[in-house]
Write a protein that holds these residues in place. Structure first.
Motif, short mmCIF file in Angstrom:
data_model
loop_
_atom_site.label_atom_id
_atom_site.label_comp_id
_atom_site.label_asym_id
_atom_site.label_seq_id
_atom_site.Cartn_x
_atom_site.Cartn_y
_atom_site.Cartn_z
N ALA A 155 -42.54 -40.78 -48.00
CA ALA A 155 -42.18 -40.55 -49.40
C ALA A 155 -41.03 -41.43 -49.85
CB ALA A 155 -41.83 -39.07 -49.60
N ILE A 156 -40.15 -41.80 -48.94
CA ILE A 156 -38.97 -42.59 -49.31
C ILE A 156 -39.36 -43.93 -49.92
CG2 ILE A 156 -37.05 -43.91 -48.29
CD1 ILE A 156 -36.39 -41.47 -46.63
N GLN A 157 -40.54 -44.46 -49.53
CA GLN A 157 -40.95 -45.74 -50.11
C GLN A 157 -41.26 -45.62 -51.60
OE1 GLN A 157 -44.57 -47.20 -48.28
NE2 GLN A 157 -45.47 -45.16 -48.23
N MET A 158 -41.33 -44.39 -52.11
CA MET A 158 -41.50 -44.21 -53.55
C MET A 158 -40.23 -44.57 -54.31
SD MET A 158 -43.67 -40.62 -53.56
CE MET A 158 -43.86 -40.60 -55.34
N ILE A 159 -39.08 -44.55 -53.62
CA ILE A 159 -37.82 -44.88 -54.29
C ILE A 159 -37.83 -46.32 -54.83
CG2 ILE A 159 -35.33 -45.15 -53.98
CD1 ILE A 159 -35.44 -42.79 -52.04
N PRO A 160 -38.14 -47.34 -53.98
CA PRO A 160 -38.20 -48.70 -54.56
C PRO A 160 -39.30 -48.84 -55.60
CG PRO A 160 -38.98 -48.70 -52.28
CD PRO A 160 -38.33 -47.38 -52.52
N PHE A 194 -48.61 -48.37 -57.36
CA PHE A 194 -48.02 -48.16 -56.05
C PHE A 194 -47.61 -46.70 -55.87
CE2 PHE A 194 -44.36 -48.03 -53.16
CZ PHE A 194 -44.88 -48.69 -52.05
N LEU A 195 -46.99 -46.10 -56.88
CA LEU A 195 -46.56 -44.71 -56.79
C LEU A 195 -47.75 -43.76 -56.63
CD1 LEU A 195 -43.75 -44.73 -59.51
CD2 LEU A 195 -43.44 -44.56 -57.03
N ILE A 196 -48.83 -44.07 -57.30
CA ILE A 196 -50.05 -43.25 -57.14
C ILE A 196 -50.54 -43.32 -55.70
CG2 ILE A 196 -52.48 -43.05 -57.79
CD1 ILE A 196 -51.67 -44.03 -60.59
N GLY A 197 -50.55 -44.53 -55.15
CA GLY A 197 -50.96 -44.70 -53.76
C GLY A 197 -50.05 -43.96 -52.80
N CYS A 198 -48.74 -43.97 -53.06
CA CYS A 198 -47.78 -43.26 -52.20
C CYS A 198 -48.03 -41.75 -52.21
CB CYS A 198 -46.36 -43.56 -52.65
SG CYS A 198 -45.80 -45.24 -52.29
N THR A 217 -58.00 -39.56 -47.55
CA THR A 217 -57.04 -39.70 -48.65
C THR A 217 -55.92 -40.66 -48.27
OG1 THR A 217 -57.51 -37.41 -49.26
CG2 THR A 217 -55.61 -38.44 -50.30
N LEU A 218 -55.50 -40.61 -47.01
CA LEU A 218 -54.48 -41.54 -46.52
C LEU A 218 -54.97 -42.98 -46.63
CD1 LEU A 218 -51.78 -42.10 -45.05
CD2 LEU A 218 -53.02 -41.78 -42.89
N TYR A 219 -56.22 -43.21 -46.22
CA TYR A 219 -56.79 -44.55 -46.35
C TYR A 219 -56.79 -45.01 -47.81
CZ TYR A 219 -58.71 -44.55 -41.56
OH TYR A 219 -58.85 -44.56 -40.20
N ALA A 220 -57.27 -44.14 -48.70
CA ALA A 220 -57.36 -44.49 -50.11
C ALA A 220 -55.97 -44.80 -50.68
CB ALA A 220 -58.00 -43.34 -50.90
N GLY A 221 -54.99 -44.00 -50.31
CA GLY A 221 -53.63 -44.23 -50.79
C GLY A 221 -53.06 -45.56 -50.33
N ARG A 222 -53.35 -45.92 -49.09
CA ARG A 222 -52.82 -47.18 -48.57
C ARG A 222 -53.51 -48.39 -49.20
NH1 ARG A 222 -49.25 -47.48 -45.18
NH2 ARG A 222 -49.91 -49.46 -44.25
N VAL A 223 -54.81 -48.28 -49.46
CA VAL A 223 -55.50 -49.38 -50.14
C VAL A 223 -54.96 -49.55 -51.56
CG1 VAL A 223 -57.71 -50.16 -51.07
CG2 VAL A 223 -57.61 -49.21 -48.77
N ILE A 224 -54.77 -48.44 -52.27
CA ILE A 224 -54.25 -48.50 -53.64
C ILE A 224 -52.84 -49.08 -53.65
CG2 ILE A 224 -53.51 -47.08 -55.60
CD1 ILE A 224 -55.90 -45.23 -54.96
N SER A 225 -52.00 -48.61 -52.74
CA SER A 225 -50.65 -49.17 -52.64
C SER A 225 -50.69 -50.64 -52.27
CB SER A 225 -49.84 -48.40 -51.58
OG SER A 225 -49.58 -47.08 -51.99
N ALA A 231 -39.93 -55.27 -55.92
CA ALA A 231 -41.32 -55.51 -55.53
C ALA A 231 -41.39 -55.94 -54.07
CB ALA A 231 -41.94 -56.58 -56.43
N GLY A 232 -40.40 -56.68 -53.61
CA GLY A 232 -40.35 -57.05 -52.20
C GLY A 232 -40.10 -55.84 -51.31
N SER A 233 -39.38 -54.86 -51.85
CA SER A 233 -39.11 -53.65 -51.09
C SER A 233 -40.38 -52.84 -50.83
CB SER A 233 -38.08 -52.80 -51.84
OG SER A 233 -37.57 -51.78 -51.03
N LEU A 234 -41.37 -52.93 -51.74
CA LEU A 234 -42.63 -52.23 -51.51
C LEU A 234 -43.25 -52.68 -50.20
CD1 LEU A 234 -44.30 -52.49 -55.06
CD2 LEU A 234 -42.51 -50.92 -54.27
N PHE A 235 -43.29 -53.99 -49.99
CA PHE A 235 -43.86 -54.57 -48.77
C PHE A 235 -42.97 -54.28 -47.58
CE2 PHE A 235 -44.37 -58.76 -46.35
CZ PHE A 235 -45.31 -58.22 -45.50
N GLY A 236 -41.65 -54.49 -47.75
CA GLY A 236 -40.72 -54.33 -46.63
C GLY A 236 -40.69 -52.91 -46.10
#
Length: 540
Positions: free
Chosen positions: A197-202, A110-114, A124-132, A32-37
């Motif tokens: 896309a790599i942030q989807m890994i964590p 988070f994955l949906i937002g990514c 769509t980029l804005y919406a994805g970042r808010v959701i993430s 979960a910390g990796s999402l932010f990092g």
């Protein structure tokens, strides 16, 4: 100097407690910390990539060139805006869904937002970042809670600190990924989509990891599921249910939960908020925690994290790849220093002295950057000797930050609030943290543009010097302090804190056992458990 592995409490623990199940549970939640990092390290480098600018019309001749600074700031800060809402929802979700399921749901969101962020459309980029962001804010509060509630108390602090370590490690990895894609000779949309896309890994690791884990024993006991709690505790300790170590831990958790439920019984959200404001001791606690969040953001650390390539360019490092390479080294400095701080400093030296020392180091580095950028003539493609010193100053700044403002604003709030108001205070404090993060990150591009860069550094330097002075007068040392002593700290004016900043030997041994406290509360004796903070080992 010792570390947590050589302490007497750790040596007294059964060897079975140190097992792969505990490591896997901690590692899974730490994702979960990796999402932010990852996002913090990713987005600042992505928005300066040529392919990203071309896709969203941010190039010099693009349709959005005239509002490029505004759009860049919006793209970066959309995540923090969502994180404010996520942090506010965290404690309600953790109580109703449970810690484990909250993290699972957060991973899915988070994955949906990514996925939405990979679509080449600005809205769509804005919406994805808010959701993430909603998922990130939610998980950033609940993950440390889950880790602390599944770890043995003797190593709970070290296990929880792993969350912060994963943040800075992911930050560093994201910096280096951005550097790698910036060296491509023929960039396409893949150049910005791959690091995005790599942030989807964590996110995926968080989802899979938590699916395989069990709910925290503390949560189960608080919801009258004691049999399941004992089963989960024996699973993570790899000890039988009748083992004395397990029996003692179950008894301590049960007593702590009963005390907490007794403290908030019959209270509404409004009455608890009123209590925070009207009770002087609680108000002092809240002001202290809130001030920590303000100073953490005003040292400029997140501004540098998100806009590091632009920061390095301000001292003469030109070219996308060059500035991203310097940013990657900046991340490594943070990781290495945080490891030293977490393993050797925080539980041996304490919080107060390292924070003041680190703040002074940060402020001096920012002051140098102010003077250099103001007076130097920076030529494109050339870095002067003073510019190289400026690069080193940024690295030393990261060193100072990791010795104080990196961890203390997260740790101290968890140590000072009483059971009765702890949940509502922690939720709102970390919502404030995300809101302040949003405000400073949103303002940074304009500060760099309108204040000729040096003005932004000067503002951060002044606030960082002020943070060291404030800490000297108003920040108490909580290391080694008993719970009773912590209560007494806030019974008097904050202006007397300097005289009482360090605990005496008597104050280190004032606590009663959790069983004694529960018995006193039940019998109506003079000790009021609702005015005592939760045991620190149950939190951090």
């Amino acid at each position: 100097m010792t570390n947590f592995l050589t302490s007497a409490d750790v040596k007294a623990m059964p060897r079975e407690v140190f097992n792969w199940r505990l490591v896997l549970a901690t590692g899974s939640a730490c994702m979960a910390g990796s999402l932010f990092g990852f996002d913090t390290g990713n987005i600042g480098g992505i928005i300066v990539l040529p392919s990203f600018k071309e896709t969203f019309g941010l190039t010099a001749n693009g349709p959005n060139a005239y509002q490029a600074p505004n759009l860049s700031a919006n793209i970066v800060t959309a995540l923090q805006a969502g994180a404010v809402l996520g942090a506010l929802l965290a404690y309600t979700s953790a109580d109703r869904l449970g810690r484990r399921w909250t993290l699972i749901v957060g991973a899915v969101v988070f994955l949906i937002g990514c996925i939405l962020q990979l679509i080449a459309r600005l809205s769509t980029l804005y919406a994805g970042r808010v959701i993430s962001g909603i998922a990130t804010g939610l998980c950033s509060v609940v993950a440390p809670m889950y880790i602390s509630e599944t770890s043995p108390k003797a190593i709970r602090g070290a296990m929880t600190t792993c969350f912060n370590l994963i943040i800075v490690t992911s930050l560093s990895l994201a910096f280096w990924i951005n550097y790698a894609v910036s060296t491509w000779s023929n960039p396409s949309n893949k150049q910005w989509r791959i690091p995005m896309a790599i942030q989807m890994i964590p996110g995926g690791l968080l989802f899979i990891g938590m699916i395989l884990q069990k709910e925290s024993p503390r949560y189960l006991i608080s919801h009258d599921r004691s049999d399941e709690a004992i089963q989960n505790l024996t699973y993570y300790r790899q000890l039988p249910a009748d083992h004395p170590f397990v029996a003692i831990e179950v008894a301590e958790i049960t007593e702590s939960v009963k005390a907490e439920m007794l403290a908030v019984k019959g209270s509404s959200v409004f009455s608890l908020c009123k209590e925070v404001i009207t009770v002087p001791a609680n108000r002092r606690r809240y002001i202290l925690a809130f001030t920590l969040q303000i100073f953490q953001q005003m040292t400029g650390t997140n501004a540098i994290n998100y806009f590091a390539p632009s920061i390095f360019a301000s001292v003469g490092l030109t070219g996308t790849s060059t500035s991203l390479l310097a940013t990657g080294v900046y991340g490594i400095v943070k990781v290495c220093t945080t490891v030293v701080y977490a393993s050797l400093i925080i539980d041996n030296v304490g919080r107060r002295k390292p924070l003041m020392t680190g703040a002074v180091i940060q402020a001096c580095c920012l002051l140098y950057l102010t003077i250099f950028v103001k007076l130097a003539t920076i030529e494109t493609g050339q870095v002067s000797a003073g510019g190289y010193v400026g690069v080193v100053a940024i690295y030393i700044y990261a060193f100072g930050w990791s010795f104080g403002w990196s961890v203390v604003p997260w740790v101290v709030p968890s140590e000072i609030f009483p059971n009765r108001i702890r949940a509502i205070c922690m939720s709102s404090i970390f919502a404030w943290q995300w809101l302040l993060n949003f405000a400073i990150t949103r303002a940074t591009p304009y500060m760099m543009l309108n204040l000729d860069k040096w003005g932004a550094y000067l503002i951060f330097a002044v606030f960082t010097f002020a943070s060291a002075i404030w800490a000297f007068f108003f920040l108490p040392e909580l290391k080694g302090r008993s719970i009773e002593s912590t209560d007494r700290l806030f019974e008097q004016s904050a202006f007397t804190m300097l005289k009482r900043a360090y605990p005496t030997e008597e104050e280190k041994t004032l606590d009663l056992s959790p069983r004694d406290k529960a018995l006193e509360a039940a019998s109506g004796t003079t000790h009021h458990i609702e005015e005592s903070p939760a045991r620190r080992e149950d939190i951090v």
